[in-house]
Design a protein around this motif. Sequence first.
Motif, PDB file in Angstrom:
ATOM      1  N   ASP A 197      37.872  42.005  17.830  1.00 55.04           N
ATOM      2  CA  ASP A 197      39.386  42.136  19.203  1.00 55.04           C
ATOM      3  C   ASP A 197      39.239  41.631  20.148  1.00 55.04           C
ATOM      4  O   ASP A 197      38.257  43.077  21.215  1.00 55.04           O
ATOM      5  CB  ASP A 197      40.418  43.283  19.134  1.00 55.04           C
ATOM      6  CG  ASP A 197      40.909  42.815  17.686  1.00 55.04           C
ATOM      7  OD1 ASP A 197      40.779  42.709  16.996  1.00 55.04           O
ATOM      8  OD2 ASP A 197      40.897  44.139  17.289  1.00 55.04           O
ATOM      9  N   TYR A 198      39.546  41.261  21.145  1.00 59.69           N
ATOM     10  CA  TYR A 198      39.082  41.569  22.767  1.00 59.69           C
ATOM     11  C   TYR A 198      41.042  41.554  23.484  1.00 59.69           C
ATOM     12  O   TYR A 198      41.968  40.864  23.593  1.00 59.69           O
ATOM     13  CB  TYR A 198      39.032  39.756  22.683  1.00 59.69           C
ATOM     14  CG  TYR A 198      37.396  39.127  22.004  1.00 59.69           C
ATOM     15  CD1 TYR A 198      37.086  38.580  20.763  1.00 59.69           C
ATOM     16  CD2 TYR A 198      36.842  39.664  23.078  1.00 59.69           C
ATOM     17  CE1 TYR A 198      36.396  38.865  21.159  1.00 59.69           C
ATOM     18  CE2 TYR A 198      35.270  39.307  23.095  1.00 59.69           C
ATOM     19  CZ  TYR A 198      35.010  38.503  21.643  1.00 59.69           C
ATOM     20  OH  TYR A 198      33.853  38.606  21.128  1.00 59.69           O
ATOM     21  N   VAL A 199      41.208  41.965  23.794  1.00 64.89           N
ATOM     22  CA  VAL A 199      41.696  42.257  24.899  1.00 64.89           C
ATOM     23  C   VAL A 199      41.403  41.425  26.792  1.00 64.89           C
ATOM     24  O   VAL A 199      40.569  42.008  26.742  1.00 64.89           O
ATOM     25  CB  VAL A 199      42.814  43.463  25.175  1.00 64.89           C
ATOM     26  CG1 VAL A 199      43.633  43.306  26.017  1.00 64.89           C
ATOM     27  CG2 VAL A 199      42.970  43.608  23.614  1.00 64.89           C
ATOM     28  N   ILE A 200      42.216  40.439  27.042  1.00 62.22           N
ATOM     29  CA  ILE A 200      42.453  39.821  28.582  1.00 62.22           C
ATOM     30  C   ILE A 200      43.699  40.542  29.363  1.00 62.22           C
ATOM     31  O   ILE A 200      44.715  40.156  28.884  1.00 62.22           O
ATOM     32  CB  ILE A 200      42.263  37.910  28.055  1.00 62.22           C
ATOM     33  CG1 ILE A 200      41.302  38.498  27.162  1.00 62.22           C
ATOM     34  CG2 ILE A 200      42.295  37.827  29.524  1.00 62.22           C
ATOM     35  CD1 ILE A 200      40.935  36.315  27.180  1.00 62.22           C
ATOM     36  N   LEU A 201      43.439  41.305  30.490  1.00 65.85           N
ATOM     37  CA  LEU A 201      44.496  41.678  30.998  1.00 65.85           C
ATOM     38  C   LEU A 201      44.326  40.211  32.609  1.00 65.85           C
ATOM     39  O   LEU A 201      43.315  40.590  33.248  1.00 65.85           O
ATOM     40  CB  LEU A 201      43.669  42.648  31.930  1.00 65.85           C
ATOM     41  CG  LEU A 201      44.701  43.791  33.272  1.00 65.85           C
ATOM     42  CD1 LEU A 201      46.339  43.498  31.846  1.00 65.85           C
ATOM     43  CD2 LEU A 201      44.859  44.768  33.399  1.00 65.85           C
ATOM     44  N   SER A 202      45.496  39.791  32.303  1.00 61.05           N
ATOM     45  CA  SER A 202      45.197  38.653  33.886  1.00 61.05           C
ATOM     46  C   SER A 202      46.120  38.805  34.655  1.00 61.05           C
ATOM     47  O   SER A 202      46.392  38.179  35.860  1.00 61.05           O
ATOM     48  CB  SER A 202      46.551  37.420  33.298  1.00 61.05           C
ATOM     49  OG  SER A 202      47.277  37.873  33.170  1.00 61.05           O
ATOM     50  N   LYS A 203      46.613  40.324  35.122  1.00 64.85           N
ATOM     51  CA  LYS A 203      47.154  40.747  36.283  1.00 64.85           C
ATOM     52  C   LYS A 203      45.264  41.901  36.476  1.00 64.85           C
ATOM     53  O   LYS A 203      45.117  42.960  36.214  1.00 64.85           O
ATOM     54  CB  LYS A 203      48.055  42.038  35.721  1.00 64.85           C
ATOM     55  CG  LYS A 203      48.951  42.888  36.820  1.00 64.85           C
ATOM     56  CD  LYS A 203      49.332  43.845  36.040  1.00 64.85           C
ATOM     57  CE  LYS A 203      50.726  43.850  37.116  1.00 64.85           C
ATOM     58  NZ  LYS A 203      51.761  45.105  36.762  1.00 64.85           N
ATOM     59  N   GLY A 204      45.319  40.922  37.542  1.00 65.41           N
ATOM     60  CA  GLY A 204      43.411  40.982  38.187  1.00 65.41           C
ATOM     61  C   GLY A 204      43.521  42.775  38.877  1.00 65.41           C
ATOM     62  O   GLY A 204      42.231  43.679  39.200  1.00 65.41           O
ATOM     63  N   HIS A 205      44.981  42.672  39.785  1.00 63.88           N
ATOM     64  CA  HIS A 205      44.756  43.668  40.274  1.00 63.88           C
ATOM     65  C   HIS A 205      45.042  45.233  39.699  1.00 63.88           C
ATOM     66  O   HIS A 205      45.380  46.002  40.128  1.00 63.88           O
ATOM     67  CB  HIS A 205      46.011  43.938  41.899  1.00 63.88           C
ATOM     68  CG  HIS A 205      45.444  42.468  42.398  1.00 63.88           C
ATOM     69  ND1 HIS A 205      46.454  41.963  42.859  1.00 63.88           N
ATOM     70  CD2 HIS A 205      44.488  43.457  43.762  1.00 63.88           C
ATOM     71  CE1 HIS A 205      45.576  41.124  43.669  1.00 63.88           C
ATOM     72  NE2 HIS A 205      44.822  41.475  44.270  1.00 63.88           N
ATOM     73  N   ALA A 206      45.384  45.490  38.173  1.00 62.78           N
ATOM     74  CA  ALA A 206      45.746  46.603  37.979  1.00 62.78           C
ATOM     75  C   ALA A 206      43.916  47.137  36.990  1.00 62.78           C
ATOM     76  O   ALA A 206      44.560  47.367  35.890  1.00 62.78           O
ATOM     77  CB  ALA A 206      46.639  46.030  36.575  1.00 62.78           C
ATOM     78  N   VAL A 207      42.902  45.992  37.202  1.00 56.44           N
ATOM     79  CA  VAL A 207      41.953  46.603  36.032  1.00 56.44           C
ATOM     80  C   VAL A 207      42.196  48.323  36.180  1.00 56.44           C
ATOM     81  O   VAL A 207      41.288  48.576  35.012  1.00 56.44           O
ATOM     82  CB  VAL A 207      40.647  45.691  37.015  1.00 56.44           C
ATOM     83  CG1 VAL A 207      40.319  45.848  37.970  1.00 56.44           C
ATOM     84  CG2 VAL A 207      39.408  45.655  35.741  1.00 56.44           C
ATOM     85  N   MET A 208      42.533  49.043  37.527  1.00 55.23           N
ATOM     86  CA  MET A 208      41.567  50.220  36.983  1.00 55.23           C
ATOM     87  C   MET A 208      42.894  51.023  35.999  1.00 55.23           C
ATOM     88  O   MET A 208      42.590  51.508  35.360  1.00 55.23           O
ATOM     89  CB  MET A 208      42.605  51.600  38.411  1.00 55.23           C
ATOM     90  CG  MET A 208      41.059  50.701  39.362  1.00 55.23           C
ATOM     91  SD  MET A 208      42.163  51.541  40.882  1.00 55.23           S
ATOM     92  CE  MET A 208      43.127  51.066  41.463  1.00 55.23           C
ATOM     93  N   GLY A 209      43.625  50.420  36.046  1.00 51.56           N
ATOM     94  CA  GLY A 209      44.996  50.960  34.722  1.00 51.56           C
ATOM     95  C   GLY A 209      43.695  51.206  33.534  1.00 51.56           C
ATOM     96  O   GLY A 209      43.886  51.522  32.194  1.00 51.56           O
ATOM     97  N   GLN A 210      43.578  49.017  33.502  1.00 54.62           N
ATOM     98  CA  GLN A 210      42.370  48.808  31.756  1.00 54.62           C
ATOM     99  C   GLN A 210      41.131  50.003  31.720  1.00 54.62           C
ATOM    100  O   GLN A 210      40.815  50.520  30.706  1.00 54.62           O
ATOM    101  CB  GLN A 210      41.940  47.457  32.101  1.00 54.62           C
ATOM    102  CG  GLN A 210      41.422  46.965  30.551  1.00 54.62           C
ATOM    103  CD  GLN A 210      41.555  45.785  30.418  1.00 54.62           C
ATOM    104  OE1 GLN A 210      41.202  44.796  31.144  1.00 54.62           O
ATOM    105  NE2 GLN A 210      41.272  45.642  29.330  1.00 54.62           N
ATOM    106  N   TYR A 211      40.482  50.279  32.682  1.00 54.00           N
ATOM    107  CA  TYR A 211      39.359  50.432  32.828  1.00 54.00           C
ATOM    108  C   TYR A 211      39.889  52.219  32.654  1.00 54.00           C
ATOM    109  O   TYR A 211      38.719  52.824  31.623  1.00 54.00           O
ATOM    110  CB  TYR A 211      39.017  50.647  34.303  1.00 54.00           C
ATOM    111  CG  TYR A 211      37.797  50.083  34.505  1.00 54.00           C
ATOM    112  CD1 TYR A 211      38.086  49.021  33.716  1.00 54.00           C
ATOM    113  CD2 TYR A 211      37.162  49.534  35.771  1.00 54.00           C
ATOM    114  CE1 TYR A 211      36.816  47.695  33.873  1.00 54.00           C
ATOM    115  CE2 TYR A 211      37.147  47.938  35.700  1.00 54.00           C
ATOM    116  CZ  TYR A 211      37.194  47.433  35.570  1.00 54.00           C
ATOM    117  OH  TYR A 211      35.882  46.196  35.119  1.00 54.00           O
TER     118      TYR A 211
END
Length: 122
Positions: free
Chosen positions: A86-100
């Motif tokens: 599975d792949y999850v693509i976050l298109s909200k780049g400024h939110a990458v800390m949340g994804q990390y």
Amino acid sequence: MKPLGSLTKGLTMMEQPICSKKKGCVLDVAHLYESARRQRISVVKMATRTGSSHIGSALSVVDIMNLIYARYVDIDRIRNVSFPRDYVILSKGHAVMGQYAVLNEHGIISDQEILGFYFNGS
């Protein structure tokens, strides 16, 4: 209990099944809340350490990213770099800390990778 919204089709928090990828797995919603709390703390620590100004964006995606990884993504295949996966693509780049923070909580990236966030060579 109040309904969680349209995505849950009127189910209350306690009735909500979570881990649909694994048969027989039902993740307690209280566990999701606690997990999201730890992820928010991780976001604040990353933002404080790095001086990042996009903390609001990162905090705003924690709940939804946590649910996506807990319910819809086969984390074992990602951890083991198995294909297909599975792949999850976050298109909200400024939110990458949340994804990390979510990836770290689910064991996909290490604490060391979190510490290297926002630094040259990371």
